[in-house]
Design an enzyme around this catalytic site. Structure first.
Site, PDB file in Angstrom:
ATOM      1  N   ASP A 125       0.922  -1.136   0.000  1.00  0.00           N
ATOM      2  CA  ASP A 125       0.000   0.000   0.000  1.00  0.00           C
ATOM      3  C   ASP A 125       0.956   1.177   0.000  1.00  0.00           C
ATOM      4  O   ASP A 125       1.625   1.419   1.015  1.00  0.00           O
ATOM      5  CB  ASP A 125      -0.884  -0.009   1.245  1.00  0.00           C
ATOM      6  CG  ASP A 125      -1.869   1.138   1.210  1.00  0.00           C
ATOM      7  OD1 ASP A 125      -1.432   2.279   1.014  1.00  0.00           O
ATOM      8  OD2 ASP A 125      -3.079   0.898   1.359  1.00  0.00           O
ATOM      9  N   HIS A 126       1.081   1.853  -1.130  1.00  0.00           N
ATOM     10  CA  HIS A 126       2.203   2.788  -1.217  1.00  0.00           C
ATOM     11  C   HIS A 126       2.086   3.945  -0.219  1.00  0.00           C
ATOM     12  O   HIS A 126       3.076   4.608   0.073  1.00  0.00           O
ATOM     13  CB  HIS A 126       2.433   3.285  -2.659  1.00  0.00           C
ATOM     14  CG  HIS A 126       1.507   4.358  -3.111  1.00  0.00           C
ATOM     15  ND1 HIS A 126       0.235   4.116  -3.570  1.00  0.00           N
ATOM     16  CD2 HIS A 126       1.676   5.703  -3.177  1.00  0.00           C
ATOM     17  CE1 HIS A 126      -0.329   5.273  -3.909  1.00  0.00           C
ATOM     18  NE2 HIS A 126       0.524   6.237  -3.683  1.00  0.00           N
ATOM     19  N   HIS A 147      -5.705   2.961   1.225  1.00  0.00           N
ATOM     20  CA  HIS A 147      -4.839   4.037   1.715  1.00  0.00           C
ATOM     21  C   HIS A 147      -5.424   4.773   2.928  1.00  0.00           C
ATOM     22  O   HIS A 147      -4.726   5.032   3.899  1.00  0.00           O
ATOM     23  CB  HIS A 147      -4.592   5.085   0.624  1.00  0.00           C
ATOM     24  CG  HIS A 147      -4.066   4.512  -0.655  1.00  0.00           C
ATOM     25  ND1 HIS A 147      -3.167   3.479  -0.707  1.00  0.00           N
ATOM     26  CD2 HIS A 147      -4.314   4.848  -1.951  1.00  0.00           C
ATOM     27  CE1 HIS A 147      -2.869   3.213  -1.971  1.00  0.00           C
ATOM     28  NE2 HIS A 147      -3.561   4.018  -2.748  1.00  0.00           N
TER      29      HIS A 147
HETATM   30  C1  BG6 Z   1      -3.451   5.132  -6.264  1.00  0.00           C
HETATM   31  C2  BG6 Z   1      -4.797   5.326  -6.882  1.00  0.00           C
HETATM   32  O1  BG6 Z   1      -3.448   4.017  -5.422  1.00  0.00           O
HETATM   33  O2  BG6 Z   1      -3.118   6.293  -5.513  1.00  0.00           O
HETATM   34  C3  BG6 Z   1      -4.829   6.550  -7.745  1.00  0.00           C
HETATM   35  O3  BG6 Z   1      -5.133   4.181  -7.660  1.00  0.00           O
HETATM   36  C4  BG6 Z   1      -4.364   7.756  -6.972  1.00  0.00           C
HETATM   37  O4  BG6 Z   1      -6.124   6.791  -8.264  1.00  0.00           O
HETATM   38  C5  BG6 Z   1      -3.046   7.479  -6.274  1.00  0.00           C
HETATM   39  O5  BG6 Z   1      -4.228   8.830  -7.858  1.00  0.00           O
HETATM   40  C6  BG6 Z   1      -2.671   8.612  -5.346  1.00  0.00           C
HETATM   41  O6  BG6 Z   1      -1.385   8.424  -4.860  1.00  0.00           O
HETATM   42  P1  BG6 Z   1      -0.507   9.634  -4.397  1.00  0.00           P
HETATM   43  O7  BG6 Z   1       0.735   9.021  -3.850  1.00  0.00           O
HETATM   44  O8  BG6 Z   1      -0.271  10.491  -5.583  1.00  0.00           O
HETATM   45  O9  BG6 Z   1      -1.308  10.370  -3.341  1.00  0.00           O
END
Ligand code: BG6
Length: 488
Positions: A179-180, A242
């Site tokens: 989960d990044h 997230h």
């Molecule tokens: C991803 C989603 O997991 O996270 C995207 O699939 C979203 O829709 C993105 O834009 C947002 O990530 P970050 O790191 O730019 O907030």
């Protein structure tokens, strides 16, 4: 770090290009990869090693945080890369892959430690995991790890099914679910901040905290992902994973010397204590929204249903706000408000912790009291922590004045989420990966929301692109006497 082979499925894809190669390159430059690093990229395209390396090089030039200024270092990195054509369903290709992996292990004199990174659609997870197992790739005399990206399922039932399938080939300890958001440096710091600061530890309860507000707003729309996004919406794309992970990381209480297991067991406890919603009640705690045409940072943008590839009658949610309650001794009575959406005013991920107002509780104190103390964690794009305190305005003696204690890191110094996560996975540290228990409990909480949306039991509110979401998302807090902070 033990030497290992990094086996990348989806090596010609977008995620690899934008995130994985730049992350690996940065780790390489910082000498955070194993000495004898070896990567094998896999894809359907008939690429040679040279074409593959040229593509990786291009991706580093375009997307890397660190620019490839030292040609020698870049060459060394590219030399470690090999490419092999692989059709996901073709068992012979896995045998070929095994031969290549073993050959590289012998060349480099490294143990058969293998990390399988699946940068492909979830519909392929099962087939790949089974083929890894059956081809013998996964049964060498070293460790094996499977790294997968969300989505882990489409709902509770499909997530369970997927997990069941994967666990036939990999144990829970071998599965690293990315989960990044858990890789974002400020999210990782939440753990340390709380563990090592008695000031925060002492305040981290319902005695002092009035509410917690978690926002992840985006300015982008559906981009080129209409087909995907219109089926998942904000609830599956951002909220189930997230946003709930942010809630867990904020709400856990950790002992001083905590371990990965402790972090995960505490997160599980938070999820278990989350008050469940009944489908019929979703409308009182959850607001769903969809953007209409508007202007973002001076640029006019179309509404969601006019986006290419989106049906004109789509009822998909591009915004969700929710009020959640954790029913445990620490958080009982403290609402956690969460919101996330596309085409909002700013690109910001932040958590605001609003403290109770001691003076307001005293009946003799005039209404116009001081502002509440706020502790703000800026997660991205900027990273920082701000504490809002009250003092007295020297010009107007009778008036309170809020002041801010600020800490911000400069952007170039902050590693990307994927750097942290790939590094941890290679180390075998599962702290910042989603355990199955968390994933399952998150789907469990979200399931009635999915059903209520599906059955249209909850109104779909519109919001103008470039705003902070529908008016009803403000009412959600206003009912409790609060408002979203920092919307300006
Ligand atoms: C991803 C989603 O997991 O996270 C995207 O699939 C979203 O829709 C993105 O834009 C947002 O990530 P970050 O790191 O730019 O907030």
């Amino acid at each position: 770090m033990e030497p290992a082979t990094f086996i990348l499925f989806g090596a010609t894809g977008d995620l690899a290009k934008r995130k994985i190669y730049p992350a690996l390159y940065n780790l390489f430059v910082e000498q955070k990869l194993p000495q004898s690093f070896s990567l094998i990229g896999l894809g359907r395209r008939e690429w040679s090693n040279e074409t593959f390396r040229a593509n990786v090089e291009q991706s580093i030039h375009t997307f890397s945080r660190r620019k490839a200024s030292d040609a020698g270092v870049l060459k060394k990195f590219l030399d470690a890369l090999r490419y092999s054509v692989l059709e996901i369903g073709n068992t012979d290709d896995y045998k070929k892959l095994l031969t290549l992996v073993e050959q590289r292990e012998q060349e480099l004199q490294i143990a058969p430690n293998r990390m399988f990174y699946l940068s492909v659609g979830p519909e392929y997870f099962e087939t790949i995991a089974t083929n890894i197992q059956e081809s013998g790739l996964g049964s060498a005399n070293g460790w094996k790890r499977l790294v997968i990206e969300k989505p882990f399922g489409h709902d509770l039932a499909s997530a369970r099914k997927l997990n069941e399938h994967l666990s036939k080939s990999f144990t829970e300890e071998e599965i690293f679910r990315i989960d990044h958001y858990l890789g974002k440096p400020m999210v990782q710091k939440l753990e340390v901040l709380q563990q090592t600061n008695p000031v925060l530890q002492a305040l981290w309860t319902n005695r002092y905290i009035a509410n917690v507000q978690i926002t992840a707003s985006e300015t982008v729309g559906v981009e080129e992902r209409a087909g995907y996004y219109d089926h998942v919406g904000a609830v599956r794309d951002m909220f189930q994973n997230h946003m709930l992970q942010l809630l867990m990381m904020l709400a856990i209480h950790l002992p001083k010397n905590s371990t990965a297991q402790k972090v995960r067991s505490q997160k599980k406890m938070v999820m278990e204590a989350l008050e469940p919603l009944q489908k019929a009640d979703v409308g009182t705690s959850v607001i769903r929204g969809q953007y209409t045409a508007g202007t973002i940072q001076g640029q006019p943008v179309t509404g969601y249903t006019s986006e290419p590839g989106i049906p004109s009658d789509s009822m998909n949610d591009t915004f969700i706000a929710a009020k959640l309650q954790i029913d445990d001794v620490f958080w009982r009575g403290v609402p956690f408000y969460i919101r996330t959406g596309k085409r909002m005013k700013d690109k910001i991920t932040r958590i605001v912790v609003e403290f109770k107002e001691p003076l307001k509780q005293h009946p003799s104190v005039h209404e116009e009291g001081p502002s509440p103390n706020l502790l703000v964690f800026e997660i991205s794009p900027n990273e920082g922590i701000t504490l809002q305190l009250n003092t007295r305005d020297p010009q107007h003696k009778g008036e309170f004045q809020p002041i801010h204690i600020d800490f911000h890191t400069s952007r170039g110094d902050v590693p990307e989420a994927y750097e942290n996560l790939i590094h941890d996975a290679l180390h075998g540290d599962p702290t910042f990966f989603a355990h199955w228990d968390e994933v399952e409990l998150s789907w469990k909480w979200v399931q009635p929301v999915l059903e209520a949306f599906e059955e249209n039991l909850v109104p779909l509110h519109s919001y103008t692109a470039g705003s902070y979401g529908p008016a009803e998302s403000y009412d959600l807090l206003a009912k409790d006497g609060y408002h979203w902070w920092l919307d300006d």
